[in-house]
Write an enzyme that holds these catalytic residues in place. Structure first.
Site, PDB file in Angstrom:
ATOM      1  CG  ASP A 149      14.847  33.097  76.056  1.00 23.49           C
ATOM      2  OD1 ASP A 149      14.510  31.983  76.510  1.00 23.49           O
ATOM      3  OD2 ASP A 149      15.203  34.050  76.760  1.00 23.49           O
ATOM      4  CG  ASP A 178      17.323  27.761  69.330  1.00 23.10           C
ATOM      5  OD1 ASP A 178      17.353  28.434  68.280  1.00 23.10           O
ATOM      6  OD2 ASP A 178      18.313  27.202  69.825  1.00 23.10           O
ATOM      7  CD  GLU A 233      29.199  51.783  48.640  1.00 20.02           C
ATOM      8  OE1 GLU A 233      29.227  50.616  48.201  1.00 20.02           O
ATOM      9  OE2 GLU A 233      28.405  52.645  48.229  1.00 20.02           O
ATOM     10  CE  LYS A 271      36.608  45.404  43.985  1.00 20.00           C
ATOM     11  NZ  LYS A 271      36.602  43.960  44.058  1.00 20.00           N
ATOM     12  CD  GLU A 307      30.836  41.047  46.698  1.00 29.68           C
ATOM     13  OE1 GLU A 307      30.064  41.678  45.941  1.00 29.68           O
ATOM     14  OE2 GLU A 307      31.931  40.577  46.333  1.00 29.68           O
ATOM     15  CB  CYS A 348      51.484   5.865  59.903  1.00 28.05           C
ATOM     16  SG  CYS A 348      52.404   7.376  59.611  1.00 28.05           S
TER      17      CYS A 348
HETATM   18  S1  IVH Z   1      29.486  48.286  43.129  1.00 30.70           S
HETATM   19  C1  IVH Z   1      28.643  48.942  38.748  1.00 30.70           C
HETATM   20  N1  IVH Z   1      30.178  48.165  45.651  1.00 30.70           N
HETATM   21  O1  IVH Z   1      33.434  44.188  43.371  1.00 30.70           O
HETATM   22  C2  IVH Z   1      28.933  48.771  40.192  1.00 30.70           C
HETATM   23  N2  IVH Z   1      30.866  46.417  44.216  1.00 30.70           N
HETATM   24  O2  IVH Z   1      35.140  44.418  40.965  1.00 30.70           O
HETATM   25  C3  IVH Z   1      29.465  47.417  40.524  1.00 30.70           C
HETATM   26  N3  IVH Z   1      32.140  44.629  45.330  1.00 30.70           N
HETATM   27  O3  IVH Z   1      31.317  42.610  41.058  1.00 30.70           O
HETATM   28  C4  IVH Z   1      29.454  47.021  41.906  1.00 30.70           C
HETATM   29  N4  IVH Z   1      32.068  45.505  47.348  1.00 30.70           N
HETATM   30  O4  IVH Z   1      31.228  41.837  43.504  1.00 30.70           O
HETATM   31  C5  IVH Z   1      30.242  47.577  44.458  1.00 30.70           C
HETATM   32  N5  IVH Z   1      30.715  48.171  47.925  1.00 30.70           N
HETATM   33  C6  IVH Z   1      30.766  47.585  46.726  1.00 30.70           C
HETATM   34  C7  IVH Z   1      31.430  46.357  46.524  1.00 30.70           C
HETATM   35  C8  IVH Z   1      31.464  45.798  45.249  1.00 30.70           C
HETATM   36  C9  IVH Z   1      32.492  44.470  46.614  1.00 30.70           C
HETATM   37  C10 IVH Z   1      32.469  43.664  44.248  1.00 30.70           C
HETATM   38  C11 IVH Z   1      31.326  43.239  43.376  1.00 30.70           C
HETATM   39  C12 IVH Z   1      31.722  43.575  41.980  1.00 30.70           C
HETATM   40  C13 IVH Z   1      33.204  43.657  42.095  1.00 30.70           C
HETATM   41  C14 IVH Z   1      33.767  44.536  41.023  1.00 30.70           C
END
Ligand code: IVH
Length: 671
Positions: free
Chosen positions: A36, A38, A114, A116, A179, A437
């Protein structure tokens, strides 16, 4: 209908599509089926084609509009994109908090926790609610303008309506940082596809993401299903809200994808609980994370804390220990794949990593072994990310881990068949050149039987090895000659399993033409190309009869793929194979895609840079209307479509008196 009415209708349709994109790509919660969706998209495309003047850059149809590029332009960041300092233990976190307390003179701080995300950071600039630019981090001060690629990511809004921004409390001009990443499922599927096409595979999703963000062709980025999570909101290079937690909620309200796995912690114990709870749970996430980011929530305190050289004092990244371990390389074995590629594999002293026992790690090729400086007997650090193939990171050398001393030599003869091994100058891989082979045969059969191809469930590695070793199957067509008696003679094969396998083989005969084409294992012909070939030619016979020029008329088929297809069908063994498959009753005809007749019999040549479509799109439009696109101008050419910077083809057209038209006129002809 008068134009304002049509315009309103089209805009309403766009809004509807945007809402569904949001539900699907941001909330992971679609309200309607893909079919739908599409349908809506096709309706919008049709209406926009009828009224090309009404197309706007933020229309959902314009995500892939950019033309292939030759490079990227540099762009300066509004404020530096910093990295983070790392902590690896609770102790180090306590040290960080102590400094924060000292510098702010307060002990009652709240922290935003948060995930990473392990991808690549990007800055998105919005002007008047519209996505204006996407920039990579680069050196932090200056990045690269990758806007045309960023636009293809469906969880990134191209435009946000004013009332919605207002509701979120965000100014019309703002910047979002976050990200970009590739979900593990998409990563795995892409690697599988590449493997089937005989291309090299990527070691982890992060490398893939970096490569994809910097792709010169936005259409390739679009196919790769990237995702983007927002985690920072700026206005004129400064934080936009008085708390990070509020900024995250606002981004969420505005329609960005914000990771829901976050917590506002009252103190460090709370932070530690969050960290620990995600350590185990991270295995179940559909993407990779490598730690937890902890940020002082109040932006006023953030400002007070400021920055050291390259990282803020107000945030820290707690890094999970890599899922790695140190173990010994007992031997280096060589595997031979479907394309004859020899892959060195480390045979490891078995060791548990993140819940599974690892006893093998790929070494990719001889260059990688040289890069690591690896010898047999060495102790190495092995890592396993997500559920990606284990990887040797480096050689370890200390008192407890003495160096090995046995040099690995790439065999001159194939370990499976004894055939000659060659390394084409300029290529990294060594290959077995023997067309017969058995390793290639086993790989070819496994490819043919796999889920995306002929979907013959039960025909796994163990069974294929037996079938080929006993000479029962010498090519994929032999599968269709197997009898129950043949199967019952094999190890671990009961009456019931034999019947199941035969039923699966029988059922595969009904699969459509594109699967058969894909199953032949022609180099560079993946799932998509097979589909385009089937749609264009309609029968396998027509494909076999086609010359390189005919093949290049197919969507996304260039000289390299065309050449490979011609070569494949020129081979006598392959022709015999096709004839045997035909006798077995596989599907050899498909649905030729209905073409329009508007441009029937007309030949076009495209030249210069087109503004509205990529080359492939323009070609497809002409072909869908029944026309033909050729690579060179001759007296037989009916039209030359010239974009900007058109060169010699345009001169030739003028010389021969061929009509030269622009994109607008082409639109008119296509209708
Ligand atoms: S904050 C000054 N939040 O981690 C604040 N970074 O090692 C900088 N990253 O270059 C970023 N999850 O690519 C922030 N929830 C998050 C993140 C995050 C992944 C990465 C980001 C940054 C690197 C730093």
């Amino acid at each position: 209908m008068s134009s304002p009415v049509i315009e309103k209708k089209i805009e309403a349709l766009r809004d509807k599509i945007r809402r569904h994109e949001y539900r699907y790509y941001v909330l992971d919660h679609p309200e309607i089926s893909d079919a739908d969706f599409d349908k809506l998209m096709n309706e919008l495309k049709r209406r926009e084609a009828e009224h090309p003047k009404l197309v706007t850059p933020d229309s959902p149809t314009q995500r892939v509009g950019g033309k292939p590029r030759e490079g990227f332009v540099k762009a300066k960041h509004s404020s530096p994109m910093l990295s983070l300092d790392n902590a690896y233990s609770l102790e180090e976190l306590r040290d960080w908090e102590r400094r924060v307390h000292e510098l702010t003179g307060r002990a009652d701080l709240e922290y935003m926790c948060e995930l990473k995300l392990d991808g690549m950071s990007l800055a998105l600039r919005y002007n008047d609610g519209r996505l204006e630019r996407g920039i990579t981090r680069g050196d932090g001060g200056t990045g690269e303008d990758v806007t045309s690629n960023v636009r293809t990511v469906r969880s990134i809004p191209l435009v946000i309506a004013k009332p919605q921004l207002k509701k979120a409390g965000i100014a019309a001009d703002f910047e979002v940082r976050g990200e970009m990443l590739m979900p593990l499922a998409a990563f795995r599927k892409l690697n599988e596809d590449r493997e089937r096409q005989g291309l090299s595979v990527f070691a982890n999703p992060r490398n893939f993401t970096a490569g994809t963000v910097r792709q010169l062709e936005p259409s390739i980025t679009a196919q790769r299903r990237m995702d983007f999570f927002a985690y920072m909101l700026l206005k004129d290079g400064k934080t936009h809200f008085d708390r990070q937690s509020k900024a995250m909620d606002a981004l969420d309200l505005a329609g960005f994808k914000v990771n829901p796995n976050r917590r506002l912690a009252k103190n460090l114990d709370d932070v530690w609980n969050f960290i620990q709870s995600w350590e185990a749970k991270r295995e179940s996430l559909p993407y990779e994370i490598d730690g937890i980011v902890i940020k002082v929530d109040r932006t006023a305190w953030q400002r007070e804390l400021g920055f050291t050289g390259k990282a803020p004092r107000w945030a820290i990244a707690y890094k999970y220990a890599a899922r790695g371990a140190v173990t010994q390389v007992e031997d280096i074995l060589v595997q031979v794949g479907r394309t004859g590629k020899l892959t060195p594999v480390a045979a490891l002293k078995p060791i548990p990593i993140g819940g599974t026992t690892v006893s093998r790690a790929t070494l990719h090729n001889l260059d990688e072994i040289d890069r690591l400086g690896l010898k047999i007997g060495d102790w190495v650090e092995v890592e396993r990310g997500g559920d990606v193939i284990p990887k040797v990171v480096k050689v370890v050398e200390d008192n407890e881990h003495p160096r090995g001393d046995k040099e690995f030599v790439m065999p001159e003869h194939c370990p499976v068949c004894g055939g000659n091994v060659v390394r084409t100058p300029g290529e990294v891989d060594h290959r077995c050149v023997n067309a017969n082979c058995p390793a290639k045969l086993q790989g070819t059969i496994l490819h043919f039987a796999s889920r995306h191809v002929m979907n013959i469930d039960g025909l796994g590695e163990a069974l294929v090895n037996q079938l080929t070793e006993r000479g029962l199957v010498k090519n994929v067509a032999d599968l269709y000659k197997l009898t129950k008696d043949d199967l019952l003679k094999l190890d671990r094969m009961g009456e019931k399993s034999a019947e199941n396998v035969l039923a699966e083989i029988e059922a595969s005969k009904t699969l459509p033409l594109e699967r058969v084409i894909y199953g032949l294992g022609i180099r560079f012909v993946g799932e998509r190309t097979a589909q385009f070939l089937a749609e264009h030619f309609g029968t396998l016979d027509a494909i076999m009869r086609a010359n390189a020029g005919d093949l290049e008329e197919v969507n996304e088929v260039g000289p390299r793929i065309a050449e490979s297809i011609v070569e494949f069908f020129a081979d006598e063994h392959n022709r015999k194979l096709v004839s045997d498959l035909r006798k077995a009753g596989l599907t050899f005809t498909g649905q030729k895609k209905e073409k329009g007749t508007k441009l029937a019999g007309k030949t076009f040549v495209l030249t210069g840079t087109l503004a509205r479509h990529t080359r492939d799109e323009a070609k497809k439009r002409i072909e869908d209307a029944g026309g033909r696109v050729s690579g060179s101008v001759s007296k037989k050419t009916d039209y030359v479509v010239a974009g900007s910077d058109a060169g010699s083809k345009l001169d030739k057209a003028r010389e021969l008196g061929v009509s030269v038209i622009g994109e607008e006129e082409l639109e008119g002809l296509v209708g």
